[in-house]
Design a protein around this motif. Structure first.
Motif, mmCIF file in Angstrom:
data_model
loop_
_atom_site.group_PDB
_atom_site.id
_atom_site.type_symbol
_atom_site.label_atom_id
_atom_site.label_comp_id
_atom_site.label_asym_id
_atom_site.label_seq_id
_atom_site.Cartn_x
_atom_site.Cartn_y
_atom_site.Cartn_z
ATOM 1 N N GLU A 298 0.837 -1.208 0.000
ATOM 2 C CA GLU A 298 0.000 0.000 0.000
ATOM 3 C C GLU A 298 0.868 1.254 0.000
ATOM 4 O O GLU A 298 1.994 1.244 0.484
ATOM 5 N N SER A 299 0.298 2.330 -0.546
ATOM 6 C CA SER A 299 1.025 3.607 -0.570
ATOM 7 C C SER A 299 1.081 4.192 0.835
ATOM 8 O O SER A 299 0.333 3.778 1.726
ATOM 9 N N TRP A 300 1.929 5.194 1.016
ATOM 10 C CA TRP A 300 2.078 5.840 2.325
ATOM 11 C C TRP A 300 0.752 6.473 2.750
ATOM 12 O O TRP A 300 0.361 6.373 3.901
ATOM 13 N N GLU A 301 0.075 7.097 1.774
ATOM 14 C CA GLU A 301 -1.225 7.732 2.081
ATOM 15 C C GLU A 301 -2.255 6.706 2.524
ATOM 16 O O GLU A 301 -3.007 6.934 3.476
ATOM 17 N N GLU A 302 -2.280 5.557 1.836
ATOM 18 C CA GLU A 302 -3.246 4.505 2.171
ATOM 19 C C GLU A 302 -2.963 3.925 3.560
ATOM 20 O O GLU A 302 -3.879 3.684 4.352
#
Length: 359
Positions: A298-302
């Motif tokens: 997952e991305s950092w934002e997610e």
């Protein structure tokens, strides 16, 4: 208050048709066994410069016959026993208190007349509240035996209701909390808004938009089945059981409007502040959240969003547990109070019974 000539009024009490006369040839009596000089009573009343209060206590014929209040002696003993209470209600020292009564055995409504005043014309006042208390006190004494029977019936009903609400509360305690994504999101939103809020520790001082958020969270909390059932048990105990002491229904409020649980709003606020503090620590030390990351793809934002959701969920769950515990504790307090009240009521009834036997 005077009713025409006091001299005529005393004569009316003592000698009107159907007035039950004693050995002295008139119907007047008081707390003393000494003979009453009717002319002297009339003269003192007419010359009195202060207030003279007059009362009428009346019963239906069938009640008077059934309860023994169809002759003067019973009424006289009742008023003699109540005279200190009447004097106190009127703010008259007992040693200054003067009263006379007479029983009129009217067909459909046997009744007594009472005349009361203080030897000191500057003393005495009877407000509406004290008048209603006296009225209730006389009614309780007259209908004592029947009220005692009703009390016993109410006690049985109370026990049945208490057991029912105990079962409902126990069921509620065993239930699981249901996830509430909306409330958790609102709690997170509130925590972020509190970053810039001037007053953030007491609900009453919050800005309007933050108050609205707190109110929405409380509404969502009240929808939770576990909380809702616990609160219904609490409401039942308060409304249906405690109302037997007051003989009146209480307006049923939802949890968000219940004055006794107004502190819930401050509890919500406190949870949002804890959530804010936790987030500030984690922003400063990002490694603190590594153990929460499940999917490294997952991305950092997610990952950040998911972490915030997890923290809000945990904090909301703790909040729900605290609220449930508060409801349960107050339920137990009210149940204990009912137990104490029942014991007190029994003692009062036993004293009244003993007093009745002496008379």
């Amino acid at each position: 208050a005077r009713e025409g000539s006091m001299e005529n009024y005393v004569g009316y009490l003592a000698k009107r048709p159907r007035a039950e006369r004693g050995k002295q040839g008139h119907a007047l009596w008081n707390g003393s066994d000494k003979e009453i000089d009717l002319n002297q009573v009339a003269r003192e009343a007419s010359e009195h410069n202060g207030n003279i209060w007059t009362f009428v206590l009346s019963l239906k014929r069938e009640d008077a016959a059934r309860l023994g209040y169809d002759h003067a002696n019973t009424w006289r003993e009742l008023v003699r026993g109540k005279s200190p209470e009447i004097a106190k209600a009127m703010g008259i020292p007992l040693e200054h208190f003067v009263w006379y009564g007479a029983f009129h055995n009217e067909g459909h409504h046997p009744h007594i007349h009472l005349m009361c005043y203080s030897k000191n014309p500057r003393e005495g006042y009877l407000g509406r509240q004290n008048l209603m208390k006296l009225r209730s006190s006389f009614a309780n004494e007259i209908f004592h035996d029947e009220l005692y029977h009703i009390y016993e019936q109410k006690e049985e009903i109370r026990d049945e209701l208490k057991n029912y609400f105990d079962r409902k509360l126990k069921q509620a305690m065993a239930m699981e909390y249901i996830d509430n994504p909306k409330a958790e999101a609102l709690l997170w939103e509130l925590s972020q808004k509190l970053k810039t809020a001037k007053h953030k520790k007491v609900y009453g001082r919050l800005e309007k938009e933050n108050k609205i958020l707190v109110d929405e969270i409380v509404k969502e909390i009240s929808k939770d089945k576990k909380i809702s059932q616990a609160y219904e048990s609490w409401l039942g105990l308060k409304d249906d059981i405690l109302s037997t002491y007051q003989n009146q229904e209480r307006a049923r409020k939802n949890l968000a409007e219940e004055p006794e649980f107004r502190n819930i709003k401050n509890m919500v606020l406190k949870s949002a502040l804890i959530l804010l503090e936790m987030n500030e620590v984690i922003v400063a030390e990002p490694e603190e959240r590594n153990h929460e990351i499940v999917n490294p793809q997952e991305s950092w934002e997610e990952r950040t969003k998911k972490f915030h959701q997890i923290q809000a969920q945990k904090q909301f769950l703790l909040l729900m547990k605290h609220i449930n515990h508060m409801i349960e504790e107050d339920y137990d307090r009210k149940k204990q109070q009912i137990h104490v009240d029942k014991k007190l009521m029994r003692k009062i009834m036993e004293k009244k019974e003993a007093h009745g036997q002496k008379m």
